[in-house]
Write a protein that holds these residues in place. Structure first.
Motif, mmCIF file in Angstrom:
data_model
loop_
_atom_site.group_PDB
_atom_site.id
_atom_site.type_symbol
_atom_site.label_atom_id
_atom_site.label_comp_id
_atom_site.label_asym_id
_atom_site.label_seq_id
_atom_site.Cartn_x
_atom_site.Cartn_y
_atom_site.Cartn_z
ATOM 1 N N LYS A 403 27.985 39.544 45.167
ATOM 2 C CA LYS A 403 27.971 39.518 46.628
ATOM 3 C C LYS A 403 29.330 39.064 47.146
ATOM 4 O O LYS A 403 30.242 38.771 46.384
ATOM 5 N N TRP A 404 29.427 39.003 48.452
ATOM 6 C CA TRP A 404 30.652 38.572 49.127
ATOM 7 C C TRP A 404 30.510 37.131 49.620
ATOM 8 O O TRP A 404 29.414 36.692 49.969
ATOM 9 N N VAL A 405 31.633 36.447 49.701
ATOM 10 C CA VAL A 405 31.720 35.205 50.461
ATOM 11 C C VAL A 405 32.931 35.319 51.388
ATOM 12 O O VAL A 405 33.896 36.034 51.095
ATOM 13 N N ALA A 406 32.860 34.599 52.510
ATOM 14 C CA ALA A 406 33.910 34.721 53.525
ATOM 15 C C ALA A 406 34.959 33.628 53.415
ATOM 16 O O ALA A 406 35.939 33.642 54.161
ATOM 17 N N HIS A 407 34.767 32.673 52.496
ATOM 18 C CA HIS A 407 35.712 31.560 52.394
ATOM 19 C C HIS A 407 35.775 31.102 50.945
ATOM 20 O O HIS A 407 34.765 31.064 50.236
ATOM 21 N N TRP A 408 36.980 30.722 50.522
ATOM 22 C CA TRP A 408 37.172 30.355 49.117
ATOM 23 C C TRP A 408 36.326 29.158 48.696
ATOM 24 O O TRP A 408 35.963 29.021 47.520
ATOM 25 N N LYS A 409 35.978 28.292 49.638
ATOM 26 C CA LYS A 409 35.183 27.113 49.286
ATOM 27 C C LYS A 409 33.774 27.477 48.831
ATOM 28 O O LYS A 409 33.084 26.659 48.222
ATOM 29 N N MET A 410 33.344 28.691 49.134
ATOM 30 C CA MET A 410 31.981 29.104 48.779
ATOM 31 C C MET A 410 31.873 29.716 47.384
ATOM 32 O O MET A 410 30.763 29.882 46.865
ATOM 33 N N VAL A 411 32.996 30.033 46.761
ATOM 34 C CA VAL A 411 32.949 30.784 45.499
ATOM 35 C C VAL A 411 32.142 30.053 44.435
ATOM 36 O O VAL A 411 31.197 30.593 43.841
ATOM 37 N N HIS A 412 32.496 28.791 44.183
ATOM 38 C CA HIS A 412 31.838 28.057 43.091
ATOM 39 C C HIS A 412 30.468 27.512 43.483
ATOM 40 O O HIS A 412 29.766 26.962 42.635
ATOM 41 N N ILE A 413 30.077 27.688 44.733
ATOM 42 C CA ILE A 413 28.727 27.326 45.163
ATOM 43 C C ILE A 413 27.761 28.471 44.892
ATOM 44 O O ILE A 413 26.630 28.257 44.452
ATOM 45 N N VAL A 414 28.216 29.707 45.103
ATOM 46 C CA VAL A 414 27.334 30.872 44.993
ATOM 47 C C VAL A 414 27.457 31.573 43.638
ATOM 48 O O VAL A 414 26.472 32.103 43.115
ATOM 49 N N ARG A 415 28.629 31.550 43.038
ATOM 50 C CA ARG A 415 28.846 32.288 41.789
ATOM 51 C C ARG A 415 27.888 31.885 40.661
ATOM 52 O O ARG A 415 27.459 32.752 39.862
ATOM 53 N N PRO A 416 27.483 30.616 40.558
ATOM 54 C CA PRO A 416 26.569 30.246 39.466
ATOM 55 C C PRO A 416 25.237 30.988 39.468
ATOM 56 O O PRO A 416 24.575 31.045 38.420
ATOM 57 N N VAL A 417 24.838 31.562 40.589
ATOM 58 C CA VAL A 417 23.595 32.347 40.622
ATOM 59 C C VAL A 417 23.678 33.482 39.607
ATOM 60 O O VAL A 417 22.731 33.730 38.848
#
Length: 630
Positions: A403-417
């Motif tokens: 999926k997409w994220v709009a801000h770099w701070k979200m990468v390591h929050i969502v990527r573990p899914v």
């Protein structure tokens, strides 16, 4: 020496000679011949839109026995996978998280502007879509700054490496405070992790800096494609990286075929093998959902995947159904990816990518945008991050490869899914084959009961005004929220792009012109359940929400904008919503007022646009401040 086919305004050829290189200029001369074909298809698009309105005509599926215009492929063959598609290259096989955002900042010196690229490439995202379209401001020379910054980063210039080292330290500092550890172990090697992807502007937009020598406006799609690929293909190839694009706003397979022709023409000119350039298609238009396999086939060896976005798609549904008095959307907050027509749209995309081509190749499905940013109160961040992860888990289970994220701070929050599942992608998952029944067609415009409220209307108005204002300031992507929540850290700012302003005005247009019935009481506004959303009510709410923005702090609305771009944004929003003839694009009215701070001139240009639309069914897409004199 033959006369040039194009003109570049002012002295930009000299001041951006690193972007407008001799190789680029030569390629633009070749590509200029395709400009007339882009213009033709945009005229066809407008005629189709007018026909829907005049004949009250719904979009339907293509006749399976016909050929896809611009190709030698039968519609039936496309649907059955009887075409040659692309083999997915190694650096696109795992794209769990793609970040999105521009590679430049407005009115910023190089070392500040290029920080955007450093954040992206150090983020830990599997890919980053550097935006030339909805998220990139267009004031001044921002489109060229974006191209320059990407070229400098891809070629590892000293200025970029200096900035990247500084940015890595800053990112690790935040990461340490949020995760308890720095995520960037070796910033130099981290720069090689993220696949670089560029989103060109859509066929419906014109470039602000180039015209044909006869004065005709010049396609922004041709400009972006030519500049990015010509400037960067050699460095990408040397690094073992693919040349990858995102193609936006495609409505039909015929338009996809033109993109294929444009890309192939450029590949031939540059001596590249056909299929070197790989493309994702953003499914942002309702009509495209009726032609998904046809679009795949038309793009052939270039096509690698679809993306299912939210805002642009909702806007396209609203616009395509503008003639239907019974089609009225609810509050925007209710239209998630599991809502009625959105659920059916997503389902068709996942079926399309999991239909094999003639060689057994599948395609990728990249899920939608996560707009949250982990900045706010502890409670607000915790709640929003749980929602973000839950949204990612839903998409992963449904079959998205990322999926997409709009801000770099979200990468390591969502990527573990996706990391926990561990599969590179989900290509080839078994889903029912696409069908083309009346029930399928009806599902793509399926409305479901949901709230339609004054609170929802205020949110629509406030956010639309703010995005119009941000656009005028050079920030098409911005972290915003409705004015009533300014100062409330439990309600997070959402990082979104111009499309979110576009759909809000489309829904308001529906509510005004289709007599939308409100579903809840609002005593403060004197509204009872069952009241109609009238033009008078819209004007009242517009003045109130505008007043809140004028009184807000500089943090939320730049003080300097309150007498310049904000009044223009209000004038555009007011006309867009109140005019009986619905404008096809909010962004058109913003584009013709770029770099203009004069409200009187803005109103003249808005009037010119509306007259042209009504009298000739044509949009004004050119840069009105760049005229060619004989």
């Amino acid at each position: 020496m033959s006369e040039s086919k194009i003109i570049i305004r002012d002295n930009l050829k000299e001041s951006y000679q690193d972007v407008y290189t001799p190789e680029v200029l030569a390629a633009l001369e070749v590509m200029a011949d395709l400009n007339i074909e882009v213009k033709h298809l945009m005229d066809v698009r407008m005629r189709r839109r007018l026909e829907r309105r005049e004949k009250q005509k719904r979009i339907g599926f293509l006749d399976p026995e016909t050929f896809i215009p611009g190709t030698q492929i039968k519609v039936k063959d496309a649907r059955e996978g009887n075409f040659e598609g692309a083999v997915i290259p190694e650096d696109l096989k795992r794209q769990w998280i793609q970040g999105t955002g521009p590679g430049a900042k407005p009115n910023a010196p190089l070392e500040n502007s290029i920080r955007n690229v450093a954040y992206a490439l150090l983020s830990g995202a599997d890919g980053w879509m550097f935006d030339g379209e909805d998220a990139l401001g267009q004031i001044g020379t921002m489109s060229l700054d974006n191209q320059r910054n990407l070229k400098l980063a891809i070629n590892r210039s000293p200025v970029f490496l200096k900035v990247a080292e500084e940015v890595a330290a800053q990112m690790n500092s935040w990461s340490q405070s949020f995760f308890g550890e720095g995520k960037i172990k070796d910033w130099r090697s981290q720069l090689d992790f993220t696949t670089k992807i560029f989103r060109a502007r859509g066929l419906h937009l014109d470039d602000r800096h180039i015209r044909e020598s006869n004065g005709n406006s010049f396609s922004a799609s041709i400009a972006d494609l030519t500049l990015y690929v010509t400037n960067n293909h050699q460095a990408l190839a040397a690094a073992g990286a693919s040349v990858v694009l995102y193609l936006p706003k495609i409505q039909t397979a015929e338009e996809a075929a033109l993109w294929n022709k444009m890309i192939t023409t450029l590949e031939q000119h540059l001596g590249l093998q056909e299929g070197t350039v790989k493309v994702y298609v953003l499914v942002e238009q309702l009509e495209a959902t009726y032609q998904l396999m046809e679009i795949r086939a038309a793009l052939g060896r270039h096509f690698v995947g679809f993306n299912t976005g939210r805002w642009d798609y909702i806007n396209s549904v609203s616009d395509a159904m503008a003639w239907d008095m019974d089609f009225v959307n609810p509050n925007i907050e209710s239209i998630g990816m599991t809502y009625g027509y959105m659920r059916n749209y997503e389902d068709r995309v996942r079926r399309a990518v999991n239909t094999p081509d003639i060689n057994g190749n599948f395609a990728l499905w990249q899920g939608g945008m996560e707009p949250n940013i982990p900045v706010g109160s502890e409670e607000g961040v915790d709640s929003s991050m749980k929602k973000a992860v839950a949204g990612a888990e839903r998409e992963q289970k449904e079959g998205a490869s990322g999926k997409w994220v709009a801000h770099w701070k979200m990468v390591h929050i969502v990527r573990p899914v996706w990391e926990r599942v561990g599969e590179a992608n989900q290509t080839g998952r078994k889903f029912p084959l696409l069908t083309y029944t009346q029930e399928d067609a009806d599902g793509l415009i399926l409305l479901e009961e949901a709230p339609r409220t004054i609170r929802g209307a205020r949110n629509l108005i406030s956010v639309a005004l703010q995005y119009g204002n941000a656009f005028g300031q050079g920030m098409q992507a911005a972290a915003l929220k409705p004015a009533d929540f300014f100062g409330d850290d439990d309600v997070l700012y959402l990082m979104e792009d111009m499309a979110t302003g576009e759909i809000r005005l489309s829904i308001l247009w529906e509510w005004v012109h289709k007599a939308a019935v409100l579903t809840e009481d609002d005593m403060a506004a004197g509204i009872k359940k069952g009241n109609v959303f009238s033009l008078t009510l819209f004007n009242k709410l517009l003045e109130e929400e505008y007043g809140k923005l004028l009184k807000s702090s500089n943090k939320d609305v730049y003080d300097s904008s309150k007498t310049t771009t904000l009044p223009i944004a209000k004038a555009i929003a007011e006309v867009y919503v109140t005019e009986p003839t619905k404008a096809p694009w909010f962004i058109d009215l913003l584009n013709i007022n770029l770099d203009n701070m004069d409200l009187g001139k803005a109103k003249e240009r808005i009037g010119l646009y509306l007259r042209t639309l009504k009298e000739r069914n044509q949009r004004i897409t050119e840069n009105l401040d760049f005229q060619v004199t004989s």
